[in-house]
Design an enzyme around this catalytic site. Structure first.
Site, PDB file in Angstrom:
ATOM      1  N   HIS A 126     -21.953 -19.898 -28.049  1.00 32.25           N
ATOM      2  CA  HIS A 126     -21.221 -20.734 -28.287  1.00 32.25           C
ATOM      3  C   HIS A 126     -21.752 -21.734 -29.374  1.00 32.25           C
ATOM      4  CE1 HIS A 126     -19.185 -25.015 -27.552  1.00 32.25           C
ATOM      5  NE2 HIS A 126     -18.596 -24.228 -26.744  1.00 32.25           N
ATOM      6  N   ASP A 203     -28.733 -21.148 -22.154  1.00 30.09           N
ATOM      7  CA  ASP A 203     -27.271 -21.916 -22.079  1.00 30.09           C
ATOM      8  C   ASP A 203     -26.463 -21.622 -20.672  1.00 30.09           C
ATOM      9  OD1 ASP A 203     -24.840 -23.038 -22.309  1.00 30.09           O
ATOM     10  OD2 ASP A 203     -24.729 -22.379 -24.391  1.00 30.09           O
ATOM     11  N   LYS A 229     -18.032 -28.784 -16.205  1.00 32.83           N
ATOM     12  CA  LYS A 229     -17.582 -27.387 -15.950  1.00 32.83           C
ATOM     13  C   LYS A 229     -18.061 -27.160 -14.564  1.00 32.83           C
ATOM     14  CE  LYS A 229     -18.347 -26.310 -20.707  1.00 32.83           C
ATOM     15  NZ  LYS A 229     -17.232 -26.079 -21.531  1.00 32.83           N
TER      16      LYS A 229
HETATM   17  N1  PLP Z   1     -22.259 -23.442 -24.246  1.00 31.42           N
HETATM   18  C1  PLP Z   1     -21.248 -22.787 -23.782  1.00 31.42           C
HETATM   19  C2  PLP Z   1     -21.444 -21.120 -23.357  1.00 31.42           C
HETATM   20  C3  PLP Z   1     -19.927 -23.321 -23.464  1.00 31.42           C
HETATM   21  O1  PLP Z   1     -19.004 -22.511 -22.797  1.00 31.42           O
HETATM   22  C4  PLP Z   1     -19.829 -24.638 -23.798  1.00 31.42           C
HETATM   23  C5  PLP Z   1     -18.472 -25.064 -23.564  1.00 31.42           C
HETATM   24  O2  PLP Z   1     -17.379 -24.587 -23.540  1.00 31.42           O
HETATM   25  C6  PLP Z   1     -20.759 -25.248 -24.315  1.00 31.42           C
HETATM   26  C7  PLP Z   1     -22.169 -24.546 -24.645  1.00 31.42           C
HETATM   27  C8  PLP Z   1     -20.814 -26.760 -24.643  1.00 31.42           C
HETATM   28  O3  PLP Z   1     -20.631 -27.509 -23.523  1.00 31.42           O
HETATM   29  P1  PLP Z   1     -20.281 -28.973 -23.688  1.00 31.42           P
HETATM   30  O4  PLP Z   1     -19.016 -29.098 -24.519  1.00 31.42           O
HETATM   31  O5  PLP Z   1     -19.893 -29.527 -22.251  1.00 31.42           O
HETATM   32  O6  PLP Z   1     -21.506 -29.593 -24.134  1.00 31.42           O
END
Ligand code: PLP
Length: 411
Positions: A126, A203, A229
């Site tokens: 991500h 992550d 989430k």
């Molecule tokens: N990393 C992964 C694998 C994700 O799926 C997400 C959000 O979809 C994030 C990081 C970022 O999360 P947040 O927007 O809650 O900080």
């Protein structure tokens, strides 16, 4: 573990948002990787906090502040148990995964990364686990290297080993891919990195809502996840870090709550975790996260994992029968997420047709542009499951896709 052991009817009645119509149709919410809906117990906890002990923490000596501080530290302890960290001071409350990774990139980077060093990440990340490292490398004159994947969406472990040099300072990678659903072999990656004295950051944004997480067993050095989430509210998240790393790192932000003494000449800082929690945090959010954890524990995360596995397998089987479908990623170890495209149909058009049928899916680049580029596509449709989704919803999704296919491919 039998997947039938979850009382889905009872579960669904805990989530008021599921029980609504959109465009006159029953809502089918399949965008859980973006955010999950919240059970009543989480919402009640926020109302309860603001209706009773609402106060700042670690500051006042009055009754409400003392009670709020006890509750806040209780929430930290619940998070510790949830991911099996060794100590509560290894749990830092943040705004979410993104902030957790930015904190790590900034504070770890300031302490340990210098010109000519190397950070490793992977092709399936991500943006939240790319851009903070890219910025750090840009500032320090370090290099960001990318562990490749095979077509099935598995990390190429041999190529990972080849990317390790004496100057490699960290490996930052996702536990579960938010596009491919791949569950990466965290223990193996940690072992290889540690054999080379390199710490790892995981992550975990797509993990603890789907599988049991034990940071000591995974032996990761950092683990980031978001409350929203895992059925808690937005604006609360966690960075777990092994104490020896956190002790060696500088604060991220600075201000109130993270100091022991301030003068115009110099400032001394609190120990971890307060040293990383400058200003007033999301106190109610931390309590809501505790309630979400209690909710998950009440059902049992193993049961949830088994239930979602059978749901995902069912959805994969049904989707594979759709003419002209391409599903991205075929890892044996997968959970929660399926991304696909239909031949001759733009992902956005398919998402729009499904939306009008009351089916919420995600479309686009899914905050993973380099991965989209690898597959040579401008985006995908993604369905992502939570513990409250059902096979019947999958059947309605398939009917919706078939309808869309006839309309859009004909047009
Ligand atoms: N990393 C992964 C694998 C994700 O799926 C997400 C959000 O979809 C994030 C990081 C970022 O999360 P947040 O927007 O809650 O900080």
């Amino acid at each position: 573990m039998s997947a039938d052991m979850i009382d889905i009817k009872a579960v669904r009645s805990d989530f008021p948002a599921l029980n609504q119509k959109v465009y006159g149709k029953d809502l089918i919410y399949l965008d859980n990787a973006a955010t999950t809906h919240k059970p009543l117990s989480v919402m009640d906890r926020l109302v309860d906090f603001y209706s009773t002990i609402n106060s700042n923490v670690h500051r006042g000596s009055h009754y409400l502040s003392t009670e709020a501080s006890i509750a806040y530290e209780g929430a930290r302890e619940s998070v510790r148990k949830f991911i099996n960290a060794a100590r509560p001071d290894e749990i830092i409350f943040t705004g979410g995964t993104t902030e957790s990774i930015n904190l790590a990139a900034s504070s770890f980077g300031r302490a340990f990364v210098k010109e000519g060093d190397r950070i490793l990440t992977t092709l399936m990340e991500h943006h939240s686990n790319i851009v903070p490292w890219q910025r750090l490398c840009g500032e320090k004159g370090a290099e960001l290297k990318v562990i490749p994947i095979d077509d099935g969406g598995n990390l190429k472990i041999d190529e990972f080993k080849e990317l390790i040099t004496k100057k490699t300072k960290l490996v930052a990678f996702t536990y579960v891919s938010s596009v491919l659903g791949t569950v990466n072999p965290v223990r193996e990656i940690s072992r290889i990195a540690h054999e080379n004295d390199i710490p790892v950051l995981v992550d975990g944004a797509q993990a603890p809502q789907h599988l049991p997480v034990d940071v000591r067993n995974l032996d990761c050095d950092f683990f980031a996840f978001s409350g929203h989430k895992v059925y808690a509210g937005t604006g609360i998240g966690v960075l777990y870090g092994k104490k020896r790393w956190l002790d060696a790192m500088e604060p991220y932000q600075s201000g109130g709550g993270m100091i022991t003494s301030v003068s115009f000449e110099s400032t001394s800082y609190e120990e971890t975790p307060l040293k990383f929690e400058a200003g007033t945090g999301n106190i109610a959010g931390a309590l809501g996260l505790e309630s979400a954890i209690e909710y998950l524990n009440k059902i049992g995360i193993e049961k949830i994992a088994a239930y979602e596995k059978s749901l995902t397998e069912y959805a994969l089987k049904k989707l594979q029968e759709v003419e002209g479908i391409r599903i991205y990623g075929s890892s044996k170890e997968r959970c929660g997420v399926i991304s696909f495209n239909l031949k001759g149909v733009h992902h956005h058009d398919l998402g729009t047709v499904l939306d009008k049928l009351g089916i919420a899916v995600r479309t686009g680049k899914l905050c993973a542009e380099p991965l989209m580029e690898y597959y040579g596509i401008s985006g995908t449709v993604r369905v992502s499951f939570a513990l409250y989704n059902t096979k019947k919803e999958v059947d309605t999704l398939i009917e919706g896709i078939e309808k869309a296919r006839h309309v859009l491919q004909a047009g």
